[in-house]
Design an enzyme around this catalytic site. Structure first.
Site, PDB file in Angstrom:
ATOM      1  N   GLU A 269      -5.059  -8.594   0.307  1.00 16.61           N
ATOM      2  CA  GLU A 269      -5.976  -8.206   1.615  1.00 16.61           C
ATOM      3  C   GLU A 269      -7.363  -7.996   1.024  1.00 16.61           C
ATOM      4  O   GLU A 269      -7.619  -6.897   0.159  1.00 16.61           O
ATOM      5  CB  GLU A 269      -5.633  -6.769   2.346  1.00 16.61           C
ATOM      6  CG  GLU A 269      -4.099  -6.896   3.127  1.00 16.61           C
ATOM      7  CD  GLU A 269      -4.018  -6.010   4.219  1.00 16.61           C
ATOM      8  OE1 GLU A 269      -4.926  -5.409   4.789  1.00 16.61           O
ATOM      9  OE2 GLU A 269      -2.735  -5.794   4.273  1.00 16.61           O
TER      10      GLU A 269
ATOM     11  N   GLU B 152       0.807  -1.155   0.160  1.00  9.97           N
ATOM     12  CA  GLU B 152       0.002   0.243  -0.013  1.00  9.97           C
ATOM     13  C   GLU B 152       0.787   1.197  -0.053  1.00  9.97           C
ATOM     14  O   GLU B 152       0.652   2.313   0.626  1.00  9.97           O
ATOM     15  CB  GLU B 152      -0.949   0.037   1.145  1.00  9.97           C
ATOM     16  CG  GLU B 152      -1.982  -1.107   1.260  1.00  9.97           C
ATOM     17  CD  GLU B 152      -2.823  -1.295   2.234  1.00  9.97           C
ATOM     18  OE1 GLU B 152      -2.910  -0.449   3.084  1.00  9.97           O
ATOM     19  OE2 GLU B 152      -3.368  -2.314   2.713  1.00  9.97           O
TER      20      GLU B 152
END
Length: 358
Positions: free
Chosen positions: A289, A185
Protein backbone atom coordinates in the site's frame (compact mmCIF):
# COMPACT_ATOMS: atom_id res chain seq x y z
CA UNK A 1 -7.04 0.78 4.40
CA UNK A 2 -9.45 2.93 6.31
CA UNK A 3 -12.11 2.41 8.91
CA UNK A 4 -14.66 3.28 6.27
CA UNK A 5 -13.41 0.64 3.89
CA UNK A 6 -13.27 -1.83 6.74
CA UNK A 7 -16.98 -1.38 7.47
CA UNK A 8 -17.78 -1.71 3.79
CA UNK A 9 -15.79 -4.92 3.61
CA UNK A 10 -17.89 -6.35 6.42
CA UNK A 11 -20.94 -5.72 4.27
CA UNK A 12 -19.45 -7.85 1.52
CA UNK A 13 -18.18 -5.07 -0.75
CA UNK A 14 -14.92 -5.89 -2.44
CA UNK A 15 -12.16 -3.58 -3.57
CA UNK A 16 -10.30 -4.01 -6.81
CA UNK A 17 -6.86 -3.11 -8.11
CA UNK A 18 -4.11 -5.27 -9.54
CA UNK A 19 -0.75 -7.02 -8.98
CA UNK A 20 1.27 -8.98 -11.42
CA UNK A 21 4.66 -10.51 -11.26
CA UNK A 22 6.78 -12.42 -13.74
CA UNK A 23 9.46 -15.01 -13.23
CA UNK A 24 13.19 -14.57 -13.63
CA UNK A 25 13.66 -13.26 -17.15
CA UNK A 26 10.27 -11.47 -17.29
CA UNK A 27 7.74 -14.29 -17.49
CA UNK A 28 4.23 -13.22 -18.52
CA UNK A 29 1.15 -13.82 -16.38
CA UNK A 30 0.18 -16.70 -18.64
CA UNK A 31 3.65 -18.17 -18.17
CA UNK A 32 3.28 -17.84 -14.42
CA UNK A 33 0.02 -19.80 -14.61
CA UNK A 34 1.88 -22.59 -16.35
CA UNK A 35 4.68 -22.51 -13.80
CA UNK A 36 2.44 -22.99 -10.79
CA UNK A 37 0.29 -25.59 -12.53
CA UNK A 38 3.37 -27.58 -13.43
CA UNK A 39 4.68 -27.30 -9.89
CA UNK A 40 1.35 -28.36 -8.36
CA UNK A 41 0.45 -31.00 -10.86
CA UNK A 42 -2.16 -29.06 -12.43
CA UNK A 43 5.61 9.70 13.02
CA UNK A 44 1.93 9.29 12.37
CA UNK A 45 1.76 7.22 9.32
CA UNK A 46 -1.07 4.98 8.42
CA UNK A 47 -4.15 5.47 6.33
CA UNK A 48 -5.55 2.52 8.22
CA UNK A 49 -6.52 3.84 11.61
CA UNK A 50 -5.04 5.09 14.87
CA UNK A 51 -1.85 7.07 14.32
CA UNK A 52 1.48 6.11 15.77
CA UNK A 53 3.87 8.52 17.42
CA UNK A 54 6.89 6.80 15.99
CA UNK A 55 9.34 9.28 14.50
CA UNK A 56 11.24 8.93 11.23
CA UNK A 57 13.61 6.04 10.93
CA UNK A 58 17.03 6.97 9.64
CA UNK A 59 17.64 4.90 6.49
CA UNK A 60 20.94 3.45 5.46
CA UNK A 61 22.39 4.98 2.31
CA UNK A 62 21.75 3.02 -0.91
CA UNK A 63 25.37 1.89 -1.03
CA UNK A 64 24.87 0.17 2.31
CA UNK A 65 21.87 -1.88 1.24
CA UNK A 66 22.58 -5.61 1.39
CA UNK A 67 23.03 -7.63 -1.75
CA UNK A 68 19.55 -9.05 -2.31
CA UNK A 69 19.02 -12.76 -1.83
CA UNK A 70 22.53 -13.48 -0.58
CA UNK A 71 21.13 -16.40 1.39
CA UNK A 72 18.11 -17.19 -0.76
CA UNK A 73 19.54 -20.00 -2.83
CA UNK A 74 17.66 -20.70 -6.05
CA UNK A 75 16.32 -17.40 -7.41
CA UNK A 76 13.73 -19.15 -9.57
CA UNK A 77 11.89 -20.26 -6.43
CA UNK A 78 11.50 -16.78 -4.94
CA UNK A 79 7.92 -15.56 -4.66
CA UNK A 80 6.24 -18.95 -4.78
CA UNK A 81 3.35 -19.28 -7.21
CA UNK A 82 3.76 -15.59 -8.14
CA UNK A 83 7.46 -15.56 -8.95
CA UNK A 84 9.86 -12.69 -8.53
CA UNK A 85 11.26 -11.06 -11.67
CA UNK A 86 14.93 -10.14 -11.37
CA UNK A 87 15.46 -6.46 -12.19
CA UNK A 88 11.75 -5.79 -12.80
CA UNK A 89 8.94 -4.50 -10.62
CA UNK A 90 5.24 -5.05 -11.10
CA UNK A 91 3.07 -1.98 -10.78
CA UNK A 92 -0.43 -2.50 -9.45
CA UNK A 93 -3.22 -0.66 -7.71
CA UNK A 94 -6.21 -0.76 -5.48
CA UNK A 95 -8.54 1.12 -7.82
CA UNK A 96 -11.68 2.99 -6.82
CA UNK A 97 -12.63 6.20 -8.65
CA UNK A 98 -15.74 8.29 -8.05
CA UNK A 99 -18.45 7.86 -10.62
CA UNK A 100 -16.85 4.82 -12.25
CA UNK A 101 -17.36 1.11 -11.98
CA UNK A 102 -14.20 -0.93 -11.61
CA UNK A 103 -14.15 -1.99 -15.30
CA UNK A 104 -14.66 1.65 -16.30
CA UNK A 105 -11.82 2.77 -14.04
CA UNK A 106 -9.52 0.10 -15.52
CA UNK A 107 -10.24 1.35 -19.02
CA UNK A 108 -9.71 4.97 -17.96
CA UNK A 109 -6.32 4.20 -16.42
CA UNK A 110 -5.31 2.18 -19.50
CA UNK A 111 -6.06 5.18 -21.71
CA UNK A 112 -4.09 7.52 -19.42
CA UNK A 113 -1.04 5.31 -19.04
CA UNK A 114 -0.95 3.37 -22.28
CA UNK A 115 -0.77 0.15 -20.28
CA UNK A 116 -2.63 -1.90 -17.70
CA UNK A 117 -1.56 -2.24 -14.13
CA UNK A 118 -0.32 -5.70 -13.26
CA UNK A 119 -1.95 -6.18 -9.86
CA UNK A 120 -5.64 -6.38 -9.04
CA UNK A 121 -5.85 -5.53 -5.35
CA UNK A 122 -9.13 -6.46 -3.66
CA UNK A 123 -10.25 -6.38 -0.03
CA UNK A 124 -12.44 -8.92 1.75
CA UNK A 125 -13.82 -9.28 5.26
CA UNK A 126 -13.12 -12.45 7.25
CA UNK A 127 -16.56 -14.06 6.69
CA UNK A 128 -16.79 -13.03 3.01
CA UNK A 129 -16.73 -15.56 0.21
CA UNK A 130 -13.36 -15.01 -1.40
CA UNK A 131 -13.40 -14.41 -5.17
CA UNK A 132 -13.38 -17.02 -7.89
CA UNK A 133 -13.23 -14.23 -10.50
CA UNK A 134 -12.78 -10.45 -10.59
CA UNK A 135 -14.96 -8.68 -13.13
CA UNK A 136 -13.07 -6.24 -15.31
CA UNK A 137 -9.60 -7.27 -14.19
CA UNK A 138 -7.04 -6.99 -17.00
CA UNK A 139 -6.27 -10.35 -18.58
CA UNK A 140 -2.59 -10.30 -17.61
CA UNK A 141 -3.21 -9.12 -14.06
CA UNK A 142 -2.56 -11.19 -10.97
CA UNK A 143 -4.99 -10.69 -8.09
CA UNK A 144 -3.86 -9.67 -4.65
CA UNK A 145 -6.51 -10.55 -2.08
CA UNK A 146 -6.23 -8.66 1.21
CA UNK A 147 -8.23 -10.75 3.66
CA UNK A 148 -9.23 -9.42 7.05
CA UNK A 149 -8.68 -11.51 10.12
CA UNK A 150 -10.67 -12.11 13.29
CA UNK A 151 -9.33 -12.32 16.82
CA UNK A 152 -6.77 -15.09 17.08
CA UNK A 153 -8.97 -17.40 19.17
CA UNK A 154 -11.46 -17.76 16.30
CA UNK A 155 -8.72 -19.36 14.20
CA UNK A 156 -6.64 -21.28 16.72
CA UNK A 157 -9.71 -22.85 18.38
CA UNK A 158 -10.49 -24.69 15.13
CA UNK A 159 -13.94 -23.10 14.96
CA UNK A 160 -13.12 -21.47 11.61
CA UNK A 161 -11.60 -24.50 9.90
CA UNK A 162 -14.53 -24.96 7.52
CA UNK A 163 -14.55 -21.25 6.60
CA UNK A 164 -10.81 -21.31 5.91
CA UNK A 165 -11.00 -24.48 3.85
CA UNK A 166 -13.85 -23.05 1.77
CA UNK A 167 -11.84 -19.87 1.20
CA UNK A 168 -8.89 -21.96 0.02
CA UNK A 169 -11.06 -23.83 -2.46
CA UNK A 170 -12.45 -20.58 -3.85
CA UNK A 171 -9.01 -19.04 -4.32
CA UNK A 172 -7.91 -22.28 -5.98
CA UNK A 173 -10.85 -21.85 -8.37
CA UNK A 174 -9.42 -18.52 -9.53
CA UNK A 175 -7.11 -20.79 -11.54
CA UNK A 176 -4.28 -18.27 -11.75
CA UNK A 177 -1.37 -17.28 -9.51
CA UNK A 178 -2.80 -15.19 -6.67
CA UNK A 179 -1.25 -13.15 -3.89
CA UNK A 180 -2.93 -13.61 -0.51
CA UNK A 181 -2.28 -10.82 1.99
CA UNK A 182 -3.86 -12.01 5.20
CA UNK A 183 -3.97 -9.88 8.34
CA UNK A 184 -1.96 -6.88 7.11
CA UNK A 185 -0.57 -4.11 9.36
CA UNK A 186 -0.69 -6.45 12.33
CA UNK A 187 1.84 -4.26 14.17
CA UNK A 188 -0.69 -1.42 14.40
CA UNK A 189 -3.35 -0.95 17.03
CA UNK A 190 -6.20 -0.31 14.56
CA UNK A 191 -7.18 -3.85 13.46
CA UNK A 192 -8.72 -6.65 15.50
CA UNK A 193 -6.15 -9.11 14.16
CA UNK A 194 -3.26 -7.00 15.43
CA UNK A 195 -1.24 -7.98 18.44
CA UNK A 196 -2.44 -4.93 20.38
CA UNK A 197 -6.04 -6.14 20.28
CA UNK A 198 -5.05 -9.72 21.09
CA UNK A 199 -3.50 -9.31 24.54
CA UNK A 200 -0.21 -8.02 23.09
CA UNK A 201 0.54 -11.42 21.65
CA UNK A 202 2.54 -11.38 18.39
CA UNK A 203 3.12 -15.12 18.66
CA UNK A 204 -0.62 -15.62 18.30
CA UNK A 205 -0.48 -13.89 14.92
CA UNK A 206 2.41 -16.12 13.83
CA UNK A 207 0.43 -19.22 14.80
CA UNK A 208 -2.64 -17.98 12.88
CA UNK A 209 -0.64 -17.25 9.72
CA UNK A 210 0.93 -20.70 9.77
CA UNK A 211 -2.41 -22.32 10.58
CA UNK A 212 -4.05 -20.68 7.57
CA UNK A 213 -1.27 -21.66 5.21
CA UNK A 214 -1.37 -25.27 6.33
CA UNK A 215 -5.12 -25.50 5.63
CA UNK A 216 -4.69 -23.85 2.22
CA UNK A 217 -1.91 -26.30 1.41
CA UNK A 218 -4.09 -29.21 2.53
CA UNK A 219 -6.82 -27.97 0.16
CA UNK A 220 -4.38 -27.93 -2.75
CA UNK A 221 -4.38 -24.15 -3.23
CA UNK A 222 -0.98 -24.22 -4.88
CA UNK A 223 -1.72 -21.06 -6.87
CA UNK A 224 -1.35 -18.91 -3.73
CA UNK A 225 1.69 -16.80 -2.89
CA UNK A 226 1.59 -15.68 0.74
CA UNK A 227 2.25 -12.01 1.47
CA UNK A 228 3.24 -10.92 4.97
CA UNK A 229 2.66 -7.17 5.18
CA UNK A 230 3.34 -5.05 8.30
CA UNK A 231 2.94 -1.31 8.56
CA UNK A 232 6.18 0.65 8.08
CA UNK A 233 6.22 1.64 11.76
CA UNK A 234 4.62 0.10 14.81
CA UNK A 235 1.91 1.43 17.10
CA UNK A 236 2.43 1.23 19.97
CA UNK A 237 6.16 1.77 19.52
CA UNK A 238 7.20 -0.80 22.12
CA UNK A 239 9.66 -3.68 22.07
CA UNK A 240 6.98 -6.39 22.15
CA UNK A 241 5.32 -4.87 19.05
CA UNK A 242 8.30 -4.78 16.69
CA UNK A 243 7.30 -6.03 13.23
CA UNK A 244 9.85 -8.85 13.29
CA UNK A 245 8.01 -10.41 16.24
CA UNK A 246 5.12 -11.12 13.85
CA UNK A 247 7.17 -12.76 11.10
CA UNK A 248 5.83 -16.29 10.46
CA UNK A 249 9.14 -17.59 9.12
CA UNK A 250 10.73 -18.05 5.71
CA UNK A 251 8.95 -21.35 5.10
CA UNK A 252 5.54 -19.66 5.38
CA UNK A 253 6.14 -16.34 3.60
CA UNK A 254 6.64 -15.91 -0.16
CA UNK A 255 6.67 -12.11 -0.34
CA UNK A 256 7.40 -9.51 2.32
CA UNK A 257 5.17 -6.47 1.93
CA UNK A 258 4.90 -3.12 3.68
CA UNK A 259 2.40 -0.24 3.86
CA UNK A 260 3.62 3.35 3.87
CA UNK A 261 2.25 6.81 3.03
CA UNK A 262 4.07 10.17 3.18
CA UNK A 263 1.64 11.70 5.66
CA UNK A 264 4.41 13.59 7.46
CA UNK A 265 6.51 14.13 4.33
CA UNK A 266 8.57 11.00 5.02
CA UNK A 267 10.92 10.02 2.23
CA UNK A 268 10.58 6.62 0.55
CA UNK A 269 13.80 5.53 2.27
CA UNK A 270 12.40 6.45 5.69
CA UNK A 271 9.23 4.48 5.01
CA UNK A 272 10.66 1.37 3.42
CA UNK A 273 14.37 0.93 4.11
CA UNK A 274 13.95 -0.68 7.56
CA UNK A 275 11.92 -3.51 5.99
CA UNK A 276 14.23 -3.69 2.98
CA UNK A 277 17.34 -3.94 5.15
CA UNK A 278 15.89 -6.74 7.25
CA UNK A 279 14.25 -8.95 4.61
CA UNK A 280 15.80 -8.22 1.19
CA UNK A 281 18.64 -10.72 1.74
CA UNK A 282 16.15 -13.59 1.57
CA UNK A 283 12.73 -12.50 0.27
CA UNK A 284 11.37 -10.39 -2.60
CA UNK A 285 9.85 -7.14 -1.37
CA UNK A 286 6.49 -5.64 -2.29
CA UNK A 287 5.15 -2.18 -1.43
CA UNK A 288 1.62 -3.38 -0.77
CA UNK A 289 0.00 0.00 0.00
CA UNK A 290 1.44 3.34 -1.04
CA UNK A 291 0.14 6.78 -1.82
CA UNK A 292 1.52 10.31 -2.07
CA UNK A 293 -0.04 13.17 -0.15
CA UNK A 294 -0.05 16.65 -1.65
CA UNK A 295 1.89 18.93 0.70
CA UNK A 296 1.66 21.92 -1.65
CA UNK A 297 3.36 23.03 -4.83
CA UNK A 298 4.79 20.12 -6.80
CA UNK A 299 5.36 18.02 -3.67
CA UNK A 300 3.16 15.14 -4.80
CA UNK A 301 4.75 14.87 -8.25
CA UNK A 302 8.21 15.19 -6.72
CA UNK A 303 7.51 12.41 -4.24
CA UNK A 304 6.28 10.06 -6.97
CA UNK A 305 9.48 10.72 -8.91
CA UNK A 306 11.55 10.14 -5.77
CA UNK A 307 9.77 6.84 -5.18
CA UNK A 308 10.42 5.70 -8.74
CA UNK A 309 14.11 6.45 -8.32
CA UNK A 310 14.12 4.74 -4.93
CA UNK A 311 12.80 1.49 -6.41
CA UNK A 312 15.33 1.70 -9.25
CA UNK A 313 18.10 1.59 -6.64
CA UNK A 314 16.74 -1.42 -4.73
CA UNK A 315 16.62 -4.57 -6.84
CA UNK A 316 14.80 -6.72 -4.31
CA UNK A 317 11.60 -4.69 -4.72
CA UNK A 318 9.54 -6.75 -7.13
CA UNK A 319 6.16 -5.01 -6.93
CA UNK A 320 4.41 -1.83 -5.85
CA UNK A 321 0.66 -1.43 -5.40
CA UNK A 322 -0.71 2.13 -5.46
CA UNK A 323 -3.70 3.16 -3.34
CA UNK A 324 -5.40 4.76 -6.33
CA UNK A 325 -8.68 6.14 -5.07
CA UNK A 326 -10.71 9.21 -4.24
CA UNK A 327 -13.50 7.28 -2.53
CA UNK A 328 -11.78 7.02 0.85
CA UNK A 329 -14.65 7.88 3.23
CA UNK A 330 -12.82 8.85 6.43
CA UNK A 331 -9.74 10.62 5.12
CA UNK A 332 -9.67 13.94 3.23
CA UNK A 333 -6.73 13.04 0.98
CA UNK A 334 -7.44 12.07 -2.62
CA UNK A 335 -4.89 9.29 -3.05
CA UNK A 336 -5.47 8.89 -6.78
CA UNK A 337 -2.32 9.80 -8.65
CA UNK A 338 -3.87 12.26 -11.13
CA UNK A 339 -4.98 15.04 -8.79
CA UNK A 340 -2.90 17.51 -10.82
CA UNK A 341 -1.15 17.37 -14.23
CA UNK A 342 2.35 17.22 -12.75
CA UNK A 343 1.54 14.23 -10.52
CA UNK A 344 -0.20 12.42 -13.38
CA UNK A 345 2.88 12.95 -15.56
CA UNK A 346 5.23 11.74 -12.84
CA UNK A 347 3.19 8.60 -12.33
CA UNK A 348 3.02 7.91 -16.06
CA UNK A 349 6.80 8.30 -16.30
CA UNK A 350 7.19 5.74 -13.52
CA UNK A 351 4.62 3.37 -15.02
CA UNK A 352 6.35 3.37 -18.41
CA UNK A 353 9.91 3.11 -17.10
CA UNK A 354 11.95 -0.11 -17.67
CA UNK A 355 12.08 -0.77 -13.93
CA UNK A 356 8.28 -1.15 -13.80
CA UNK A 357 7.99 -3.19 -16.99
CA UNK A 358 7.31 -6.58 -15.41
Amino acid sequence: MTAGHRSQGEQGLTRRGLLGLGALGAVSAAGAVGMWKAASGGATNTVSGTPTATGPVEPAPPSATPSPFAAAGNLTKLGGAVPFTAGKALLGSYLGLKGMSYPEAVRYRRKQLGRDHRIAHVFYAWPDRLPTSIEGMPKKAIPMVSWRGPKYDKILSGDSDDLIAAAARRIKELDRPTLLRWGWEMNGRWYEWGGFQNKRNPEGYVKCFRYLREIFDDQGAGNVSWVWSPNWNSSPDEDWNRMEAYYPGDDFVDWVGVSGYNLQQESPATLFDPVYQRYAPRKPLMITEIGAKDHGGTSKADWITDFSEYVAQRPAIGASVWFDTDTHPNYPEAWRFDTDPQSAAAYRAMATSPRFSA
